[in-house]
Design a protein around this motif. Structure first.
Motif, PDB file in Angstrom:
ATOM      1  N   UNK A 222       6.777  13.141 -19.304  1.00 55.09           N
ATOM      2  CA  UNK A 222       7.831  12.166 -19.559  1.00 55.09           C
ATOM      3  C   UNK A 222       9.115  12.859 -20.023  1.00 55.09           C
ATOM      4  N   UNK A 223       9.006  13.811 -20.924  1.00 54.03           N
ATOM      5  CA  UNK A 223      10.212  14.496 -21.408  1.00 54.03           C
ATOM      6  C   UNK A 223      10.892  15.299 -20.299  1.00 54.03           C
ATOM      7  N   UNK A 224      10.110  16.068 -19.558  1.00 51.57           N
ATOM      8  CA  UNK A 224      10.673  16.865 -18.472  1.00 51.57           C
ATOM      9  C   UNK A 224      11.171  15.963 -17.346  1.00 51.57           C
ATOM     10  N   UNK A 225      10.414  14.927 -17.037  1.00 51.30           N
ATOM     11  CA  UNK A 225      10.793  14.005 -15.972  1.00 51.30           C
ATOM     12  C   UNK A 225      12.078  13.262 -16.271  1.00 51.30           C
ATOM     13  N   UNK A 226      12.243  12.825 -17.514  1.00 46.48           N
ATOM     14  CA  UNK A 226      13.489  12.159 -17.899  1.00 46.48           C
ATOM     15  C   UNK A 226      14.683  13.086 -17.697  1.00 46.48           C
ATOM     16  N   UNK A 227      14.492  14.350 -18.012  1.00 43.59           N
ATOM     17  CA  UNK A 227      15.568  15.328 -17.850  1.00 43.59           C
ATOM     18  C   UNK A 227      15.940  15.497 -16.381  1.00 43.59           C
ATOM     19  N   UNK A 228      14.944  15.666 -15.539  1.00 41.58           N
ATOM     20  CA  UNK A 228      15.203  15.895 -14.112  1.00 41.58           C
ATOM     21  C   UNK A 228      15.822  14.660 -13.460  1.00 41.58           C
ATOM     22  N   UNK A 229      15.258  13.501 -13.718  1.00 41.15           N
ATOM     23  CA  UNK A 229      15.762  12.272 -13.094  1.00 41.15           C
ATOM     24  C   UNK A 229      17.173  11.949 -13.589  1.00 41.15           C
ATOM     25  N   UNK A 230      17.421  12.121 -14.875  1.00 41.23           N
ATOM     26  CA  UNK A 230      18.770  11.839 -15.377  1.00 41.23           C
ATOM     27  C   UNK A 230      19.782  12.841 -14.827  1.00 41.23           C
TER      28      UNK A 230
ATOM     29  N   UNK B   3      -0.099  16.415 -21.398  1.00 38.31           N
ATOM     30  CA  UNK B   3       0.522  16.289 -20.077  1.00 38.31           C
ATOM     31  C   UNK B   3       1.483  15.107 -20.045  1.00 38.31           C
ATOM     32  N   UNK B   4       1.039  13.956 -20.536  1.00 34.51           N
ATOM     33  CA  UNK B   4       1.870  12.749 -20.492  1.00 34.51           C
ATOM     34  C   UNK B   4       3.171  12.960 -21.267  1.00 34.51           C
ATOM     35  N   UNK B   5       3.082  13.581 -22.419  1.00 33.81           N
ATOM     36  CA  UNK B   5       4.271  13.829 -23.230  1.00 33.81           C
ATOM     37  C   UNK B   5       5.238  14.777 -22.519  1.00 33.81           C
ATOM     38  N   UNK B   6       4.718  15.882 -22.023  1.00 30.25           N
ATOM     39  CA  UNK B   6       5.570  16.862 -21.335  1.00 30.25           C
ATOM     40  C   UNK B   6       6.128  16.281 -20.040  1.00 30.25           C
TER      41      UNK B   6
ATOM     42  N   UNK C  92      -1.771  10.484 -13.121  1.00 32.45           N
ATOM     43  CA  UNK C  92      -2.013   9.171 -13.719  1.00 32.45           C
ATOM     44  C   UNK C  92      -3.035   8.379 -12.908  1.00 32.45           C
ATOM     45  N   UNK C  93      -3.023   8.552 -11.612  1.00 32.08           N
ATOM     46  CA  UNK C  93      -4.016   7.917 -10.747  1.00 32.08           C
ATOM     47  C   UNK C  93      -5.422   8.388 -11.130  1.00 32.08           C
ATOM     48  N   UNK C  94      -5.567   9.667 -11.387  1.00 27.54           N
ATOM     49  CA  UNK C  94      -6.884  10.231 -11.734  1.00 27.54           C
ATOM     50  C   UNK C  94      -7.343   9.811 -13.131  1.00 27.54           C
ATOM     51  N   UNK C  95      -6.462   9.897 -14.115  1.00 25.38           N
ATOM     52  CA  UNK C  95      -6.869   9.625 -15.497  1.00 25.38           C
ATOM     53  C   UNK C  95      -6.915   8.138 -15.825  1.00 25.38           C
ATOM     54  N   UNK C  96      -5.957   7.390 -15.351  1.00 25.94           N
ATOM     55  CA  UNK C  96      -5.881   5.970 -15.700  1.00 25.94           C
ATOM     56  C   UNK C  96      -6.669   5.079 -14.745  1.00 25.94           C
ATOM     57  N   UNK C  97      -7.104   5.650 -13.627  1.00 24.74           N
ATOM     58  CA  UNK C  97      -7.844   4.895 -12.602  1.00 24.74           C
ATOM     59  C   UNK C  97      -6.996   3.772 -11.997  1.00 24.74           C
ATOM     60  N   UNK C  98      -5.689   4.009 -11.923  1.00 17.56           N
ATOM     61  CA  UNK C  98      -4.798   3.092 -11.234  1.00 17.56           C
ATOM     62  C   UNK C  98      -4.764   3.487  -9.768  1.00 17.56           C
ATOM     63  N   UNK C  99      -4.272   2.587  -8.917  1.00 15.22           N
ATOM     64  CA  UNK C  99      -4.045   2.993  -7.531  1.00 15.22           C
ATOM     65  C   UNK C  99      -2.886   3.993  -7.530  1.00 15.22           C
ATOM     66  N   UNK C 100      -2.797   4.769  -6.461  1.00 13.73           N
ATOM     67  CA  UNK C 100      -1.715   5.754  -6.399  1.00 13.73           C
ATOM     68  C   UNK C 100      -0.360   5.058  -6.402  1.00 13.73           C
TER      69      UNK C 100
ATOM     70  N   UNK D  33       2.496  -1.461 -17.093  1.00 14.50           N
ATOM     71  CA  UNK D  33       1.563  -0.339 -17.058  1.00 14.50           C
ATOM     72  C   UNK D  33       1.921   0.583 -18.221  1.00 14.50           C
ATOM     73  N   UNK D  34       0.918   0.899 -19.020  1.00 14.83           N
ATOM     74  CA  UNK D  34       1.130   1.774 -20.167  1.00 14.83           C
ATOM     75  C   UNK D  34       0.026   2.820 -20.155  1.00 14.83           C
ATOM     76  N   UNK D  35       0.412   4.067 -20.160  1.00 10.81           N
ATOM     77  CA  UNK D  35      -0.574   5.150 -20.146  1.00 10.81           C
ATOM     78  C   UNK D  35      -1.195   5.318 -21.529  1.00 10.81           C
ATOM     79  N   UNK D  36      -2.329   5.963 -21.558  1.00 14.28           N
ATOM     80  CA  UNK D  36      -3.030   6.338 -22.796  1.00 14.28           C
ATOM     81  C   UNK D  36      -3.527   5.140 -23.600  1.00 14.28           C
ATOM     82  N   UNK D  37      -3.827   4.043 -22.947  1.00 17.57           N
ATOM     83  CA  UNK D  37      -4.276   2.849 -23.656  1.00 17.57           C
ATOM     84  C   UNK D  37      -5.755   2.539 -23.445  1.00 17.57           C
ATOM     85  N   UNK D  38      -6.426   3.302 -22.596  1.00 13.90           N
ATOM     86  CA  UNK D  38      -7.817   2.993 -22.269  1.00 13.90           C
ATOM     87  C   UNK D  38      -8.777   3.976 -22.922  1.00 13.90           C
ATOM     88  N   UNK D  39      -9.895   3.461 -23.361  1.00 16.12           N
ATOM     89  CA  UNK D  39     -11.045   4.269 -23.786  1.00 16.12           C
ATOM     90  C   UNK D  39     -10.697   5.334 -24.817  1.00 16.12           C
TER      91      UNK D  39
END
Length: 124
Positions: A75-83, A70-73, A25-33, A52-58
């Protein structure tokens, strides 16, 4: 495998997932790490403030389909692991409480038996 091992594995996987996702997200969204890490944490823990909302620029949805996938996978995989990690922590705390209550009951029974034994010995 102990319960603690599962907690450590799930927490480690969650930490790695957040750190690697934050890099992307740092690379694609140009946010700080740090902002990307914050986004990953708030998203994967379902807090989601919306600052902060991904996929909103350009026109990212049309121009970078690999990033969208990548963002979809992520978030889905991350929600599973964190939960799963949170669930393991909650279960551990619940079983700790149950173990404490069981030990307290056993101690109360032993104390009552000891008092009863002392009473019987005093009568003899």
């Amino acid at each position: 495998v102990t319960h603690l091992d599962l907690i450590l594995i799930a927490s480690g996987a969650g930490t790695f997932l957040m750190a690697s996702g934050a890099y992307v997200f740092h690379r694609y969204e140009k946010w700080t790490y740090f902002d990307s890490l914050y986004y990953c944490f708030t998203t994967l823990t379902t807090i989601g403030f919306g600052d902060y909302v991904a996929l909103q620029k350009d026109g990212a949805l049309q121009s970078t389909p690999e990033y969208v996938a990548f963002a979809l996978i992520f978030i889905l995989f991350g929600l599973t692991v964190i939960s799963a990690a949170m669930n393991l922590l909650v279960l551990r705390f619940l079983t700790m409480n149950t173990e404490d209550e069981k030990r307290d009951e056993e101690e109360a029974v032993l104390a009552a038996r000891g008092t009863l034994q002392n009473f019987k010995n005093a009568q003899i």
